[in-house]
Design a protein around this motif. Sequence first.
Motif, PDB file in Angstrom:
ATOM      1  N   GLU A 195      25.811 -22.083  -2.607  1.00 36.81           N
ATOM      2  CA  GLU A 195      26.375 -21.389  -3.755  1.00 36.81           C
ATOM      3  C   GLU A 195      27.282 -20.259  -3.278  1.00 36.81           C
ATOM      4  O   GLU A 195      26.923 -19.539  -2.335  1.00 36.81           O
ATOM      5  CB  GLU A 195      25.268 -20.848  -4.653  1.00 36.81           C
ATOM      6  CG  GLU A 195      25.735 -20.565  -6.051  1.00 36.81           C
ATOM      7  CD  GLU A 195      24.574 -20.477  -7.040  1.00 36.81           C
ATOM      8  OE1 GLU A 195      24.816 -20.745  -8.225  1.00 36.81           O
ATOM      9  OE2 GLU A 195      23.453 -20.146  -6.624  1.00 36.81           O
ATOM     10  N   ARG A 196      28.453 -20.161  -3.884  1.00 35.99           N
ATOM     11  CA  ARG A 196      29.390 -19.101  -3.484  1.00 35.99           C
ATOM     12  C   ARG A 196      30.364 -18.806  -4.618  1.00 35.99           C
ATOM     13  O   ARG A 196      30.318 -19.463  -5.662  1.00 35.99           O
ATOM     14  CB  ARG A 196      30.117 -19.483  -2.201  1.00 35.99           C
ATOM     15  CG  ARG A 196      30.965 -20.734  -2.322  1.00 35.99           C
ATOM     16  CD  ARG A 196      31.484 -21.198  -0.980  1.00 35.99           C
ATOM     17  NE  ARG A 196      30.523 -22.042  -0.270  1.00 35.99           N
ATOM     18  CZ  ARG A 196      30.291 -21.972   1.031  1.00 35.99           C
ATOM     19  NH1 ARG A 196      30.919 -21.106   1.777  1.00 35.99           N
ATOM     20  NH2 ARG A 196      29.415 -22.787   1.621  1.00 35.99           N
ATOM     21  N   GLU A 197      31.196 -17.807  -4.363  1.00 34.51           N
ATOM     22  CA  GLU A 197      32.169 -17.361  -5.379  1.00 34.51           C
ATOM     23  C   GLU A 197      33.175 -18.463  -5.712  1.00 34.51           C
ATOM     24  O   GLU A 197      33.395 -18.778  -6.861  1.00 34.51           O
ATOM     25  CB  GLU A 197      32.956 -16.154  -4.838  1.00 34.51           C
ATOM     26  CG  GLU A 197      32.200 -14.851  -4.860  1.00 34.51           C
ATOM     27  CD  GLU A 197      32.237 -14.197  -6.232  1.00 34.51           C
ATOM     28  OE1 GLU A 197      33.368 -13.902  -6.695  1.00 34.51           O
ATOM     29  OE2 GLU A 197      31.159 -14.008  -6.826  1.00 34.51           O
ATOM     30  N   GLN A 198      33.810 -19.031  -4.649  1.00 32.74           N
ATOM     31  CA  GLN A 198      34.839 -20.046  -4.853  1.00 32.74           C
ATOM     32  C   GLN A 198      34.578 -21.198  -3.906  1.00 32.74           C
ATOM     33  O   GLN A 198      34.049 -21.004  -2.813  1.00 32.74           O
ATOM     34  CB  GLN A 198      36.223 -19.462  -4.553  1.00 32.74           C
ATOM     35  CG  GLN A 198      36.807 -18.722  -5.726  1.00 32.74           C
ATOM     36  CD  GLN A 198      38.217 -18.268  -5.435  1.00 32.74           C
ATOM     37  OE1 GLN A 198      38.509 -17.812  -4.333  1.00 32.74           O
ATOM     38  NE2 GLN A 198      39.079 -18.394  -6.409  1.00 32.74           N
ATOM     39  N   TYR A 199      34.969 -22.357  -4.324  1.00 30.92           N
ATOM     40  CA  TYR A 199      34.711 -23.550  -3.528  1.00 30.92           C
ATOM     41  C   TYR A 199      36.037 -24.176  -3.119  1.00 30.92           C
ATOM     42  O   TYR A 199      36.854 -24.498  -3.967  1.00 30.92           O
ATOM     43  CB  TYR A 199      33.898 -24.544  -4.342  1.00 30.92           C
ATOM     44  CG  TYR A 199      32.558 -23.992  -4.745  1.00 30.92           C
ATOM     45  CD1 TYR A 199      31.442 -24.163  -3.937  1.00 30.92           C
ATOM     46  CD2 TYR A 199      32.433 -23.264  -5.920  1.00 30.92           C
ATOM     47  CE1 TYR A 199      30.216 -23.635  -4.304  1.00 30.92           C
ATOM     48  CE2 TYR A 199      31.208 -22.727  -6.291  1.00 30.92           C
ATOM     49  CZ  TYR A 199      30.096 -22.918  -5.473  1.00 30.92           C
ATOM     50  OH  TYR A 199      28.901 -22.386  -5.834  1.00 30.92           O
ATOM     51  N   CYS A 230      33.179 -30.540  -2.514  1.00 32.52           N
ATOM     52  CA  CYS A 230      34.486 -30.331  -3.132  1.00 32.52           C
ATOM     53  C   CYS A 230      35.485 -31.239  -2.419  1.00 32.52           C
ATOM     54  O   CYS A 230      35.661 -31.145  -1.206  1.00 32.52           O
ATOM     55  CB  CYS A 230      34.893 -28.863  -2.992  1.00 32.52           C
ATOM     56  SG  CYS A 230      36.512 -28.492  -3.674  1.00 32.52           S
ATOM     57  N   LYS A 259      25.978 -26.765 -13.727  1.00 34.44           N
ATOM     58  CA  LYS A 259      24.570 -26.316 -13.759  1.00 34.44           C
ATOM     59  C   LYS A 259      23.742 -27.503 -14.233  1.00 34.44           C
ATOM     60  O   LYS A 259      24.220 -28.338 -15.006  1.00 34.44           O
ATOM     61  CB  LYS A 259      24.424 -25.166 -14.746  1.00 34.44           C
ATOM     62  CG  LYS A 259      25.257 -23.939 -14.394  1.00 34.44           C
ATOM     63  CD  LYS A 259      24.358 -22.736 -14.236  1.00 34.44           C
ATOM     64  CE  LYS A 259      25.152 -21.460 -13.977  1.00 34.44           C
ATOM     65  NZ  LYS A 259      25.998 -21.510 -12.785  1.00 34.44           N
ATOM     66  N   GLN A 268      36.291 -26.364  -9.283  1.00 36.16           N
ATOM     67  CA  GLN A 268      35.698 -25.510 -10.302  1.00 36.16           C
ATOM     68  C   GLN A 268      34.252 -25.223  -9.899  1.00 36.16           C
ATOM     69  O   GLN A 268      33.720 -25.855  -9.001  1.00 36.16           O
ATOM     70  CB  GLN A 268      35.717 -26.238 -11.637  1.00 36.16           C
ATOM     71  CG  GLN A 268      37.108 -26.634 -12.036  1.00 36.16           C
ATOM     72  CD  GLN A 268      37.264 -26.677 -13.538  1.00 36.16           C
ATOM     73  OE1 GLN A 268      36.456 -27.268 -14.228  1.00 36.16           O
ATOM     74  NE2 GLN A 268      38.294 -26.033 -14.017  1.00 36.16           N
ATOM     75  N   GLU A 269      33.627 -24.318 -10.603  1.00 37.37           N
ATOM     76  CA  GLU A 269      32.233 -24.017 -10.326  1.00 37.37           C
ATOM     77  C   GLU A 269      31.427 -25.312 -10.486  1.00 37.37           C
ATOM     78  O   GLU A 269      31.651 -26.058 -11.427  1.00 37.37           O
ATOM     79  CB  GLU A 269      31.743 -22.975 -11.325  1.00 37.37           C
ATOM     80  CG  GLU A 269      30.758 -22.021 -10.713  1.00 37.37           C
ATOM     81  CD  GLU A 269      30.481 -20.882 -11.663  1.00 37.37           C
ATOM     82  OE1 GLU A 269      29.357 -20.852 -12.181  1.00 37.37           O
ATOM     83  OE2 GLU A 269      31.386 -20.072 -11.897  1.00 37.37           O
ATOM     84  N   TYR A 311      41.096 -25.488  -4.786  1.00 43.14           N
ATOM     85  CA  TYR A 311      39.769 -25.017  -5.191  1.00 43.14           C
ATOM     86  C   TYR A 311      39.138 -25.997  -6.148  1.00 43.14           C
ATOM     87  O   TYR A 311      39.826 -26.614  -6.964  1.00 43.14           O
ATOM     88  CB  TYR A 311      39.886 -23.653  -5.884  1.00 43.14           C
ATOM     89  CG  TYR A 311      40.292 -22.548  -4.949  1.00 43.14           C
ATOM     90  CD1 TYR A 311      39.364 -21.982  -4.083  1.00 43.14           C
ATOM     91  CD2 TYR A 311      41.601 -22.071  -4.924  1.00 43.14           C
ATOM     92  CE1 TYR A 311      39.730 -20.954  -3.224  1.00 43.14           C
ATOM     93  CE2 TYR A 311      41.977 -21.060  -4.071  1.00 43.14           C
ATOM     94  CZ  TYR A 311      41.044 -20.506  -3.214  1.00 43.14           C
ATOM     95  OH  TYR A 311      41.409 -19.513  -2.363  1.00 43.14           O
TER      96      TYR A 311
END
Length: 363
Positions: free
Chosen positions: A236-240, A264, A226, A222-223, A220
């Motif tokens: 955009e999503r919960e996990q990448y 990612c 911004k 990280q976010e 995964y």
Amino acid sequence: MSLARPSAPTVLCLIGGLYLLLLWPPAARGDCSPPSEVPNAHPDLKGLSSFPVNSTVTYRCNEDFVKIPGQTDTVICLENDQWSEISEFCNRSCDVPPHLRFAMLKRPYSNQNYFPVGSTVEYECRLGYRRVIGLSGTLTCLQNFTWSKPADFCTKKSCPNPGELINGHINGTTDFLFGATIYFSCNTGYKLIGEKSSLCVIMGDNVGWTEQLPVCREIYCQEPPKIENGRIVRGEREQYVYSQAVMYACNRGFTLIGEDTIHCSARGDEGEWSGPAPQCRGRSPPATSPPVSKPTTANVPATQGELLSRTTTRSHATSIPKEGMIPSDSSLLIAGIVAGVVIIASIGVGVGLWKFRDHCRRR
Ligand SMILES: *[C@@H]1O[C@H](CO)[C@@H](O)[C@H](O)[C@H]1NC(C)=O
Ligand SMILES: *[C@@H]1O[C@H](CO)[C@@H](O)[C@H](O)[C@H]1NC(C)=O
Ligand SMILES: *[C@@H]1O[C@H](CO)[C@@H](O)[C@H](O)[C@H]1NC(C)=O
Ligand SMILES: *[C@@H]1O[C@H](CO)[C@@H](O)[C@H](O)[C@H]1NC(C)=O
């Protein structure tokens, strides 16, 4: 005349004989002579030539001969000055049976050293090996005192098939035999949780793998970061997870610097964004045109039409309060009128002056 008195020489003879008798007592009085020969052996006399009652002598087998187990190799001098009975106890023998990589001698043969021609020995498979059906595990001592050639009557046992490694693969041997090592690896975007390799070893009576199958877990990221004066407009999503991308766009009036899309990626076992997020730079606003009049689509691809319209309306709402420095509409109007009057008046004055000069010249 001389019978009553024996002559001096006769007396001397008698005394000498007696003396000799005392000096060498008969062999029959508790002593054995050196023991007799035994075929293929020789007695170890330890340099002695006389053996008292109860003394023993041990024989040694000649070279290339081996003592037959259970047969005596020692004689004892008995009370009657005779040696005890001994029969032939040495015989030719094969060497100790060969050491085999895959098998070992069965119990009774392993501590034996007498193997006459025609004798056989049995082997059993070592741990990690199993018998091959149809092949003999027995060797025979041949006429020339060599052992018969051993067949490969034991073969390596096989570890169970390790199975599939989901999102990864197993390399190494395909037969998974005793002693084999297999290696685990995960597909790109996955990290290995567990051991990298496993060995097929003896486990109890059988063989088994030293390690369990590992797990390939998704990597995964990280976010995504911004950014100021812009936002993620796609992805955009919960996990990448590996290879997923996000696209950025800038708010109205800001220019995107850098790549608008990052994805990612995996560096080793860690997820990492392919690059830094773009930046949104404000343009130095030209005083003449209000920034709201002409929407710019340069920063966002055409496919983002729908998202763009939403962003545009939002940036309207947020950008208007920032325009407080710009003169209001009414003051602009007044300034325009004044300017117009000045221009018209100037033209009027100009025309008047020109006409006046013309008039003067004609004079
Ligand atoms: C020989 O040994 C036997 C038994 O061990 C014993 O009775 C005997 O006295 C011994 N003889 C001699 C001469 O030592
Ligand atoms: C010696 O070995 C042979 C076979 O190699 C056998 O026939 C013979 O009986 C053996 N001799 C003795 C004294 O055991
Ligand atoms: C012993 O005999 C066997 C078969 O009789 C033969 O195969 C082997 O070569 C011989 N070995 C020697 C060392 O002579
Ligand atoms: C399997 O992979 C490991 C490392 O990943 C390597 O050391 C090994 O040589 C490979 N074996 C085979 C048979 O490809």
